[in-house]
Design an enzyme around this catalytic site. Sequence first.
Site, mmCIF file in Angstrom:
data_model
loop_
_atom_site.group_PDB
_atom_site.id
_atom_site.type_symbol
_atom_site.label_atom_id
_atom_site.label_comp_id
_atom_site.label_asym_id
_atom_site.label_seq_id
_atom_site.Cartn_x
_atom_site.Cartn_y
_atom_site.Cartn_z
ATOM 1 N N LYS A 145 2.971 47.045 12.830
ATOM 2 C CA LYS A 145 3.539 46.534 14.074
ATOM 3 C C LYS A 145 4.989 46.961 14.233
ATOM 4 O O LYS A 145 5.391 47.439 15.309
ATOM 5 C CB LYS A 145 3.446 45.005 14.123
ATOM 6 C CG LYS A 145 3.823 44.427 15.490
ATOM 7 C CD LYS A 145 4.315 42.995 15.424
ATOM 8 C CE LYS A 145 5.785 42.946 15.042
ATOM 9 N NZ LYS A 145 6.367 41.590 15.177
ATOM 10 N N ASP A 163 0.774 42.279 18.060
ATOM 11 C CA ASP A 163 1.297 41.061 17.452
ATOM 12 C C ASP A 163 0.358 39.913 17.802
ATOM 13 O O ASP A 163 -0.759 40.142 18.270
ATOM 14 C CB ASP A 163 2.727 40.783 17.931
ATOM 15 C CG ASP A 163 2.793 40.512 19.429
ATOM 16 O OD1 ASP A 163 1.741 40.519 20.094
ATOM 17 O OD2 ASP A 163 3.905 40.278 19.932
#
Length: 235
Positions: A145, A163
Amino acid sequence: MARDTLHGLRPAPRRAKAPAALPSPGAAERVEAVMTRLAEADPDPKAGFDDTDPFRLLVTVLLSAQSTGPTVARIADALFARVQDPVGMRALGEAAITEIIRPVGLGPSKARNIVKLSTALIETSGGAVPRSSVEMRRLPGIGRKSAEVTANFAFHEPVIAVDTHVFRVSNRIPLAQGATVDAVADGLALAVPERFKDGAHVWLFRHGRDTCTARKPACTRCPVSDLCTWPGKAT
């Protein structure tokens, strides 16, 4: 919301447009329709974000793990008021960094990773942040991420970071379903048309944070409610 922060990164104010009216489609068409509406409501999702300092972006996203955007933004400002580059960060050291970043949580671990990250950049690339998310993921403390957010914002790599918000939205509507973050990220990479990929993370993040929330999602004012097949959708 007075001020929007995304992983601690502050954008300029945005103006939303009314969503486009589209028919209820099948799976591939649904993905395109959802992204079209979100794009039309927010045509410049990264307006105002400072993409001139990839190192600051990368460190700020690292700090954002398990912390809120406004807190991260404030602490990133304090940290980069002291030092601005990997050489300065390594010289500042773990103890001093920990004291500065303590409010974001996991201070000692994040400080250790910031020093290791800075050292790796100095030793492997002269302090420059690599331009691809794959290369960034080889750096200490940088997961998928963090790498994809930074590569997308700093270098406009067409990757969609996943996320908590993006994971929830993608599974609910659905856009790409999966039991893990990696599965959803891989699914979105295949499902989302290329022309939407640069802004997709921001659109899906904001939609999950502001509308398709974990508890009591605002389905009645959702711009893509008619495209959503989630069984828990409020009508």
